[in-house]
Design a protein around this motif. Structure first.
Motif, PDB file in Angstrom:
ATOM      1  N   ARG A 104      14.456-110.990  61.562  1.00  0.00           N
ATOM      2  CA  ARG A 104      13.158-111.030  61.711  1.00  0.00           C
ATOM      3  C   ARG A 104      12.676-112.417  61.069  1.00  0.00           C
ATOM      4  NH1 ARG A 104      12.688-105.339  60.864  1.00  0.00           N
ATOM      5  NH2 ARG A 104      12.003-105.728  58.743  1.00  0.00           N
ATOM      6  N   LEU A 105      12.966-112.533  59.707  1.00  0.00           N
ATOM      7  CA  LEU A 105      12.569-113.650  58.842  1.00  0.00           C
ATOM      8  C   LEU A 105      13.041-114.855  59.696  1.00  0.00           C
ATOM      9  CD1 LEU A 105      11.755-115.370  56.576  1.00  0.00           C
ATOM     10  CD2 LEU A 105      13.952-114.706  55.182  1.00  0.00           C
ATOM     11  N   LEU A 106      14.404-115.135  60.109  1.00  0.00           N
ATOM     12  CA  LEU A 106      14.796-116.174  60.619  1.00  0.00           C
ATOM     13  C   LEU A 106      14.118-116.549  62.031  1.00  0.00           C
ATOM     14  CD1 LEU A 106      18.601-116.003  59.651  1.00  0.00           C
ATOM     15  CD2 LEU A 106      16.785-117.265  58.539  1.00  0.00           C
ATOM     16  N   ASP A 107      14.108-115.368  62.832  1.00  0.00           N
ATOM     17  CA  ASP A 107      13.196-115.704  64.066  1.00  0.00           C
ATOM     18  C   ASP A 107      12.006-116.500  63.651  1.00  0.00           C
ATOM     19  OD1 ASP A 107      15.415-114.833  65.361  1.00  0.00           O
ATOM     20  OD2 ASP A 107      14.672-112.737  65.729  1.00  0.00           O
ATOM     21  N   SER A 108      11.323-115.906  62.696  1.00  0.00           N
ATOM     22  CA  SER A 108       9.908-116.475  62.598  1.00  0.00           C
ATOM     23  C   SER A 108       9.868-117.879  62.193  1.00  0.00           C
ATOM     24  CB  SER A 108       9.310-115.596  61.319  1.00  0.00           C
ATOM     25  OG  SER A 108       9.845-115.786  60.150  1.00  0.00           O
ATOM     26  N   VAL A 109      10.976-118.414  61.970  1.00  0.00           N
ATOM     27  CA  VAL A 109      10.833-119.766  61.359  1.00  0.00           C
ATOM     28  C   VAL A 109      10.817-120.626  62.834  1.00  0.00           C
ATOM     29  CG1 VAL A 109      11.673-121.775  59.973  1.00  0.00           C
ATOM     30  CG2 VAL A 109      11.837-119.291  59.138  1.00  0.00           C
ATOM     31  N   GLN A 110       9.980-121.167  63.008  1.00  0.00           N
ATOM     32  CA  GLN A 110       9.878-121.752  64.333  1.00  0.00           C
ATOM     33  C   GLN A 110       9.598-123.560  64.100  1.00  0.00           C
ATOM     34  OE1 GLN A 110      10.935-120.854  67.411  1.00  0.00           O
ATOM     35  NE2 GLN A 110      11.141-118.920  66.523  1.00  0.00           N
ATOM     36  N   HIS A 111      10.406-124.388  64.557  1.00  0.00           N
ATOM     37  CA  HIS A 111      10.280-125.773  64.752  1.00  0.00           C
ATOM     38  C   HIS A 111      11.007-126.461  65.673  1.00  0.00           C
ATOM     39  CE1 HIS A 111       9.777-129.917  63.264  1.00  0.00           C
ATOM     40  NE2 HIS A 111       8.745-129.610  62.656  1.00  0.00           N
ATOM     41  N   GLU A 112      10.747-127.603  66.293  1.00  0.00           N
ATOM     42  CA  GLU A 112      11.381-128.183  67.108  1.00  0.00           C
ATOM     43  C   GLU A 112      12.801-128.649  66.582  1.00  0.00           C
ATOM     44  OE1 GLU A 112       9.065-132.413  67.127  1.00  0.00           O
ATOM     45  OE2 GLU A 112       8.978-131.421  68.880  1.00  0.00           O
ATOM     46  N   ASN A 113      12.821-128.917  65.389  1.00  0.00           N
ATOM     47  CA  ASN A 113      14.071-129.460  64.835  1.00  0.00           C
ATOM     48  C   ASN A 113      15.045-128.400  64.338  1.00  0.00           C
ATOM     49  OD1 ASN A 113      13.369-132.138  65.184  1.00  0.00           O
ATOM     50  ND2 ASN A 113      12.560-132.582  63.397  1.00  0.00           N
ATOM     51  N   ILE A 114      14.784-127.206  64.505  1.00  0.00           N
ATOM     52  CA  ILE A 114      15.595-126.171  64.115  1.00  0.00           C
ATOM     53  C   ILE A 114      16.147-125.575  65.500  1.00  0.00           C
ATOM     54  CG2 ILE A 114      15.576-123.719  63.308  1.00  0.00           C
ATOM     55  CD1 ILE A 114      13.001-124.394  61.679  1.00  0.00           C
TER      56      ILE A 114
END
Length: 667
Positions: free
Chosen positions: A605-615
């Protein structure tokens, strides 16, 4: 110089040794560990030893005005070495058969340290690294307490001679001051270096001196039924203090230190005030208590290696097995006491020349075996190829926080995280060398990239090497260089849950000894710490992406619980090549995919919530779960192991993961 025999002291030995055995057996009843303070039985032994040895010395000093140092050490050798040699002899073939190469080298190092009565020093300095194999899997771990006593015996006889001759009137003052000084040092040191405090003599000598003080007071008739107030009450208070400490003082307490006064004072009260009319003295003097106390030394010697070898072979999981193992320890201890300890204790029963020859022969065999094992790096030739290859480790930076390879390359590649990321170092270095890429390694064992937070020990809150300062140094390096590709990850489920992995199929790795927290604002609950970790980790990932790095975010590697290389060795030892392949195909080492999903739910859940075009994201479980066996995560195929131990990938598994990383990063 014989002392008047006190049966109640053998009874007290029984309480001490049974407490230690039960503690090391890790028996769980009604959801809690039986005798969580059982480790304090060793402290009771120290008090008993201090009392008995000092009583003998005082009697000899008064009769002869000196102490025969040679006779003293001869008695100690006859008391300790024969049974110890028997246990070490048992351990040699077991270690050869059960241990992997690195563990076998570690074992023989500890064997030599045990022979030199320096194993407390060895364990203090060899168990500092994060991720060091559990102490319960070290067959000779318990010999640290023998080393403490022997180091004490090296200095104490001469000290007693000097005090008796030149400052007899100050002996009492010496004991009191020394006890206070050592106790205060133990309390101070436990908060700063709990390992040193636990293992080393300066933090323990007050416990031996506590027994010595009792011996001195009794010998001068300063403690007796007529003069001492509450004499008859003291054994009752003492046994209650001991019982309280065994039941309520857990290992997370700062120990040794002020908390250790409780069991030590309890032992002192029981020893100092014996009374045949007292219920405690009579109970400790009963046949059952005395019988176990007589074999307590052999019980102590045998229980730890037997439990350790059973754990190594994954045969120490159920309550029934643990109880049977305790029964086996009693049988071995009785045999050892009856036919090894007793004959050698009496100087006239076995001639001194024969005793010396036997001791020299055993020492020569132990040292010779140890040197050969060390020279041959643990004899990898004993192991199947799949096990040998799984054990290979690479740590490019050793203890350095940051190191760079192929400096000046066309692009920059950063590897960031804990020991789970360290497994990728070798394969990514090879890629960078072949593709003119600068490779920056920013990995450290037990240290995920969570800025602003320290990793601290649970028992005393002391920061480890993974401090907020270390995290800030990483951050500076990442945000001052050229943007590149940052491969980042780690054992996130561990630091969020603060609990090691339970595969729910019989293998639980044990409680977590560390946690993450703010250095200036310690958080009260696990939930608060997990929320803080989530905030800081998410913010750190976004910061890297916004800086311009392409962030390759690794999701958690499936944990196993079982130590894969050890399991493979156990399965495959003695089998032909065809039999090995058949065993690997028929009974693969695997774990439940459903358990994995539950374990990583919060992390995902934590990792899915981190959104950016460079990820971009890489999912290790897609390589290992629901592939060969539906609903299971596998750890090997017929030829190669993907894991090195219970949670780290082998170089083969890391190479498989590297291919996914390069594909996701499109480099």
């Amino acid at each position: 110089m014989q002392l008047k025999y006190r049966a109640d002291i053998d009874g007290l030995r029984t309480i001490a040794v049974l407490s230690v055995i039960i503690y090391h057996a890790e028996i769980v009843l009604f959801g809690g560990k039986l005798l969580p303070g059982g480790y304090l039985g060793v402290d009771i032994f120290f008090v008993i030893s201090g009392y008995l040895i000092t009583s003998l010395m005082i009697k000899e000093l008064r009769n002869t005005d000196t102490i025969s140092i040679s006779d003293f050490y001869a008695r100690r050798a006859r008391r300790l070495l024969p049974a110890l040699f028997a246990v070490l002899t048992f351990c040699l073939p077991m270690a050869w058969y059960l241990l992997l190469s690195d563990s076998l080298v570690d074992f023989v190092n500890s064997l030599v340290a045990s022979l030199l009565f320096g194993s407390n020093i060895y364990w203090n300095y060899s168990l500092q690294a994060y991720g060091a194999e559990s102490a319960l899997l070290k067959p000779l771990m318990h010999t640290w307490s023998l080393a403490v006593e022997e180091q004490y015996y090296l200095i104490f006889p001469m000290l007693m001679i000097l005090m008796y001759r030149y400052c007899k009137g100050w002996i009492l003052h010496f004991f009191v001051v020394s006890i206070v000084a050592s106790l205060c040092f133990a309390e101070w040191m436990s908060a700063r270096d709990s390992s040193f405090s636990f293992y080393m003599l300066p933090s323990r000598i007050w416990e031996l001196f506590a027994g010595a003080l009792v011996a001195y007071l009794i010998s001068n008739n300063w403690i007796n039924k007529e003069k001492t107030p509450f004499y008859k009450a003291f054994p009752y208070i003492g046994i209650l203090l001991i019982a309280y400490s065994l039941v309520y003082i857990s290992f997370s307490s700062a120990h040794p230190g002020f908390i250790t006064i409780i069991p030590v004072l309890g032992a002192v009260m029981v020893i100092a005030c014996p009374d045949s009319s007292n219920l405690v003295t009579r109970l400790l003097s009963t046949r059952g208590f005395v019988g176990v106390g007589l074999i307590s030394y052999s019980l102590y010697l045998w229980h730890y290696p037997l439990f350790a070898f059973l754990r190594i072979s994954n045969s120490f999981e159920t309550l029934a097995i643990k109880l049977l193992s305790i029964g086996a320890v009693f049988i071995l201890a009785y045999v050892s006491y009856r036919w090894i300890e007793k004959p050698f204790r009496k100087p006239g029963q076995i001639p001194l020349r024969k005793t010396n020859m036997l001791a020299s022969s055993f020492v020569a065999v132990f040292l010779g075996f140890s040197l050969v094992v060390i020279k041959h790096d643990g004899f990898d030739t004993r192991l199947p190829t799949i096990v040998k290859e799984a054990q290979v480790e690479v740590n490019l930076c050793e203890d350095n926080l940051h190191c760079t390879f192929n400096e000046g390359g066309d692009r920059a590649l950063y590897l960031l995280g804990d020991s789970h990321m360290m497994t990728l170092e070798s394969s990514l270095l090879e890629y960078s060398s072949n593709n003119n890429v600068s490779f920056h390694v920013l990995t450290q064992s037990g240290c995920m990239y969570v800025p602003n937070m320290d990793r601290v020990r649970k028992e005393n809150g002391k920061a480890t090497r993974c401090t907020s300062a270390v995290q800030e140094r990483r951050r500076e390096i990442l945000l001052s260089g050229e943007p590149g590709v940052v491969v980042v990850g780690g054992r996130l489920p561990l630091i969020l849950s603060e609990d090691r992995f339970d595969n729910q199929e019989g293998k639980y790795e044990g409680e977590m000894e560390y946690r993450m927290q703010y250095p200036s604002e310690p958080l009260g609950s696990r939930e608060q710490r997990a929320a803080a970790i989530s905030r800081e980790y998410a913010a750190a990932l976004l910061e890297l992406a916004k800086f311009g790095h392409q962030v390759v975010l690794l999701y958690p590697v499936p944990e196993v619980g079982w130590h894969v290389a050890k399991q493979l060795k156990s399965k495959l030892s003695g089998k032909s090549e065809n039999e090995m392949r058949a065993e690997l195909d028929k009974n693969p080492i695997s774990t439940s995919y459903a358990v994995f999903q539950e374990r990583v739910q919060a992390s995902a859940r934590l990792l899915d919530s981190v959104q950016h075009e460079n990820i971009v994201r890489v999912y290790p479980h897609k390589l290992f779960c629901n592939t060969k066996i539906s609903g299971r995560c596998i750890t090997h195929d017929l030829e190669q192991s993907f894991y090195r131990d219970d949670d780290h990938l082998s170089l083969i598994g890391a190479a498989m993961l590297q291919a996914e990383i390069l594909q996701a990063a499109n480099i």
